[in-house]
Scaffold this active site. Sequence first.
Site, PDB file in Angstrom:
ATOM      1  N   ASN A 170       0.808  -1.228   0.000  1.00 24.78           N
ATOM      2  CA  ASN A 170       0.000   0.000   0.000  1.00 24.78           C
ATOM      3  C   ASN A 170       0.842   1.280   0.000  1.00 24.78           C
ATOM      4  O   ASN A 170       0.442   2.282  -0.581  1.00 24.78           O
ATOM      5  CB  ASN A 170      -1.011  -0.011   1.157  1.00 24.78           C
ATOM      6  CG  ASN A 170      -0.357  -0.043   2.512  1.00 24.78           C
ATOM      7  OD1 ASN A 170       0.744  -0.565   2.671  1.00 24.78           O
ATOM      8  ND2 ASN A 170      -1.024   0.514   3.491  1.00 24.78           N
ATOM      9  N   GLY A 246       2.430  -5.815   7.372  1.00 27.89           N
ATOM     10  CA  GLY A 246       1.496  -6.498   6.483  1.00 27.89           C
ATOM     11  C   GLY A 246       0.255  -6.914   7.245  1.00 27.89           C
ATOM     12  O   GLY A 246      -0.053  -6.359   8.311  1.00 27.89           O
ATOM     13  N   THR A 248      -2.553  -9.135   9.430  1.00 25.09           N
ATOM     14  CA  THR A 248      -2.464  -9.815  10.724  1.00 25.09           C
ATOM     15  C   THR A 248      -2.278 -11.327  10.558  1.00 25.09           C
ATOM     16  O   THR A 248      -1.479 -11.945  11.276  1.00 25.09           O
ATOM     17  CB  THR A 248      -3.722  -9.485  11.559  1.00 25.09           C
ATOM     18  OG1 THR A 248      -3.663  -8.082  11.859  1.00 25.09           O
ATOM     19  CG2 THR A 248      -3.788 -10.272  12.852  1.00 25.09           C
ATOM     20  N   ALA A 249      -2.979 -11.940   9.605  1.00 23.25           N
ATOM     21  CA  ALA A 249      -2.848 -13.391   9.424  1.00 23.25           C
ATOM     22  C   ALA A 249      -1.417 -13.728   8.994  1.00 23.25           C
ATOM     23  O   ALA A 249      -0.822 -14.700   9.491  1.00 23.25           O
ATOM     24  CB  ALA A 249      -3.852 -13.878   8.385  1.00 23.25           C
ATOM     25  N   THR A 250      -0.840 -12.926   8.104  1.00 13.03           N
ATOM     26  CA  THR A 250       0.557 -13.170   7.685  1.00 13.03           C
ATOM     27  C   THR A 250       1.488 -12.939   8.865  1.00 13.03           C
ATOM     28  O   THR A 250       2.456 -13.693   9.057  1.00 13.03           O
ATOM     29  CB  THR A 250       0.969 -12.229   6.524  1.00 13.03           C
ATOM     30  OG1 THR A 250      -0.094 -12.151   5.588  1.00 13.03           O
ATOM     31  CG2 THR A 250       2.213 -12.723   5.836  1.00 13.03           C
ATOM     32  N   CYS A 302      -3.326   1.339   6.627  1.00 15.44           N
ATOM     33  CA  CYS A 302      -3.653   0.605   7.858  1.00 15.44           C
ATOM     34  C   CYS A 302      -4.316   1.501   8.891  1.00 15.44           C
ATOM     35  O   CYS A 302      -5.055   1.031   9.742  1.00 15.44           O
ATOM     36  CB  CYS A 302      -2.383  -0.017   8.434  1.00 15.44           C
ATOM     37  SG  CYS A 302      -1.079   1.221   8.683  1.00 15.44           S
TER      38      CYS A 302
HETATM   39  P1  NAD Z   1       0.441  -9.302   3.342  1.00 12.13           P
HETATM   40  O1  NAD Z   1       0.498  -9.741   4.748  1.00 12.13           O
HETATM   41  O2  NAD Z   1      -0.298 -10.120   2.361  1.00 12.13           O
HETATM   42  O3  NAD Z   1       1.918  -9.157   2.725  1.00 12.13           O
HETATM   43  C1  NAD Z   1       2.906  -8.318   3.320  1.00 12.13           C
HETATM   44  C2  NAD Z   1       4.282  -8.815   2.897  1.00 12.13           C
HETATM   45  O4  NAD Z   1       4.487 -10.104   3.473  1.00 12.13           O
HETATM   46  C3  NAD Z   1       4.458  -8.992   1.390  1.00 12.13           C
HETATM   47  O5  NAD Z   1       5.780  -8.635   1.039  1.00 12.13           O
HETATM   48  C4  NAD Z   1       4.256 -10.492   1.202  1.00 12.13           C
HETATM   49  O6  NAD Z   1       4.903 -11.004   0.068  1.00 12.13           O
HETATM   50  C5  NAD Z   1       4.893 -11.031   2.479  1.00 12.13           C
HETATM   51  N1  NAD Z   1       4.435 -12.359   2.902  1.00 12.13           N
HETATM   52  C6  NAD Z   1       3.254 -12.973   2.617  1.00 12.13           C
HETATM   53  N2  NAD Z   1       3.227 -14.209   3.187  1.00 12.13           N
HETATM   54  C7  NAD Z   1       4.395 -14.355   3.863  1.00 12.13           C
HETATM   55  C8  NAD Z   1       4.945 -15.389   4.659  1.00 12.13           C
HETATM   56  N3  NAD Z   1       4.295 -16.521   4.896  1.00 12.13           N
HETATM   57  N4  NAD Z   1       6.175 -15.194   5.201  1.00 12.13           N
HETATM   58  C9  NAD Z   1       6.850 -14.041   5.017  1.00 12.13           C
HETATM   59  N5  NAD Z   1       6.374 -13.023   4.249  1.00 12.13           N
HETATM   60  C10 NAD Z   1       5.157 -13.170   3.689  1.00 12.13           C
HETATM   61  O7  NAD Z   1      -0.096  -7.812   3.386  1.00 12.13           O
HETATM   62  P2  NAD Z   1      -0.485  -6.896   2.170  1.00 12.13           P
HETATM   63  O8  NAD Z   1      -1.772  -7.387   1.598  1.00 12.13           O
HETATM   64  O9  NAD Z   1       0.706  -6.720   1.296  1.00 12.13           O
HETATM   65  O10 NAD Z   1      -0.717  -5.492   2.907  1.00 12.13           O
HETATM   66  C11 NAD Z   1      -1.920  -5.097   3.476  1.00 12.13           C
HETATM   67  C12 NAD Z   1      -1.914  -5.301   4.980  1.00 12.13           C
HETATM   68  O11 NAD Z   1      -0.817  -4.601   5.555  1.00 12.13           O
HETATM   69  C13 NAD Z   1      -3.151  -4.747   5.641  1.00 12.13           C
HETATM   70  O12 NAD Z   1      -3.603  -5.661   6.605  1.00 12.13           O
HETATM   71  C14 NAD Z   1      -2.650  -3.481   6.320  1.00 12.13           C
HETATM   72  O13 NAD Z   1      -3.397  -3.068   7.435  1.00 12.13           O
HETATM   73  C15 NAD Z   1      -1.271  -3.882   6.693  1.00 12.13           C
HETATM   74  N6  NAD Z   1      -0.421  -2.711   6.911  1.00 12.13           N
HETATM   75  C16 NAD Z   1      -0.067  -2.411   8.184  1.00 12.13           C
HETATM   76  C17 NAD Z   1       0.700  -1.275   8.433  1.00 12.13           C
HETATM   77  C18 NAD Z   1       1.115  -0.913   9.830  1.00 12.13           C
HETATM   78  O14 NAD Z   1       1.998  -0.073   9.967  1.00 12.13           O
HETATM   79  N7  NAD Z   1       0.519  -1.468  10.861  1.00 12.13           N
HETATM   80  C19 NAD Z   1       1.110  -0.470   7.366  1.00 12.13           C
HETATM   81  C20 NAD Z   1       0.722  -0.818   6.075  1.00 12.13           C
HETATM   82  C21 NAD Z   1      -0.049  -1.944   5.851  1.00 12.13           C
END
Ligand code: NAD
Length: 502
Positions: A170, A246, A248-250, A302
Amino acid sequence: MDEECCDSGCKPCVLDPEDGDIPDLLNYISGEFLPARCEEWLNDLSPATGMRIARVPKSNVDDVNSAVAAARKALPEWSSLSHAQRADWLDKIANALEERCEEVAQLESLDTGKPISLARNVDAARSVTNFRFFAEEVRNFTAETFDMENATNHVVYKPVGVAGLITPWNLPLYLLSWKVAPALAMGNTVVAKPSEMTPMTASLLAEIIDDVGLPSGVFNLVHGHGEETGAALTSHSGVDLISFTGGTATGAKVASSAASSFKKLSLELGGKNATIVCADADMEKTVAGVVRAGFLNQGQVCLCGSRILIEESIYDDFVSRFLTAVEAMKIGDPADPETDLGALISADHLDKVSGYISLAEEEGGVILTGGITPEGIPKQFENGNWLSPTVIDGLSPNSRCATEEIFGPVVSIHAFSDEIEAIEIANATQYGLAGSVWTADLDKGKRIAQEIDTGMVWVNTWLHRDLRVPFGGVKHSGVGREGGRWSLSFYSHAVNICIHND
Ligand code: NAD
């Protein structure tokens, strides 16, 4: 146009027959630009058009192993530099990035589908600022000493080692630079894994880092899927620290993967943030602020305020003004400087967000505006991921749509009778990232803010950031704090040396 099964998801991507010259982005390992060892590729698609705009290495554990080995090799020399020397390197990166600021904005808008104005004013500008800010922070960083009657304690901040930095789609370079800068500043070497959906500006950063001549192996970049490349990084025994932003589930998977080798861990995860509008709030400023909080970056921040709680006595008046402002937003071509809202990141994500709108109707919600593909979207965007800004009334504050993260241009609105009820609704979610309170009574604003279970609350503003303050969430929104000295502390080990005076 041909259709091809796309590696990066189950949706077919649209191939432009003239896309033969689309760029192949490369990994950056030990100062070399390389494809994945397996020579497989992922497609990077434009959110606005559905067209392929680049190919990305589909890196696997072999590439991650090489990157970690390069980072380990570079560690002794990099970590032996002084804070001032590393600060000078960050400034060099900031200067080079600033020279290519417009390119950063263009690539970010193309890759994410966000409006160019946002990419210029937020993404590109903040990426430069992050490097400059942490250069200054580390230059001014002083370690503590604690005197005793017969001894002095000296706290020494040592680098943690190799930092694995994983970022979402994002705010691609904004968030990557927020991690790379303090990690390097404190003497760590880096392996970065950006989102496979938005790889472009991470590759640009690697180019810039190469151009300024940062010693090879200090910064490494590995592109690829999260489940393959990201997971290889989080489980790698040669990685000492993981900073993950990223979903929460990841985040749960990352935490369990990193736990067995006791890596230092920071998790910045999802949010479902409340915006509390009190009856005494300045109506005009509040409507503008609440619209911005709800829909910036198509609601894909987020921190977005996607649950809007409005005091009963002003409900009808506020909602009517709010709807007028939401409907006045200009949605369309991300490259147009007048555009307020662009496209959603992917077809899969659009399906997820649209699924929540259908669920809202099943849960008793009424769509007051939006929920459809916007009218008048030009023909070149017909395969993009478009959704008009959506406002849902009539949902229970405990419904799934009002408590789960949707992460799109969708907000629900709810009435509250008093402060206690507002706080109760705000806290009725597993998330605890941020929130905002809008009121003319600043004591009340502060009082409500303190009762909301989140890491950050704004009063009469939103996303008003001072980079020195702690950033992070509670509950399922994350673990740990970054920002200012909290980042410097996370990217280092504090070691106490106690010297007896006698
Ligand atoms: P995502 O969790 O799908 O992916 C985030 C990153 O993790 C990507 O680079 C992805 O390739 C990697 N990834 C995926 N599976 C993995 C695994 N098993 N092991 C290691 N890495 C893995 O998230 P997204 O869809 O890219 O982003 C959106 C989410 O991010 C939303 O939930 C948003 O709220 C959150 N977010 C949080 C903040 C914060 O500061 N709290 C900031 C921005 C976005």
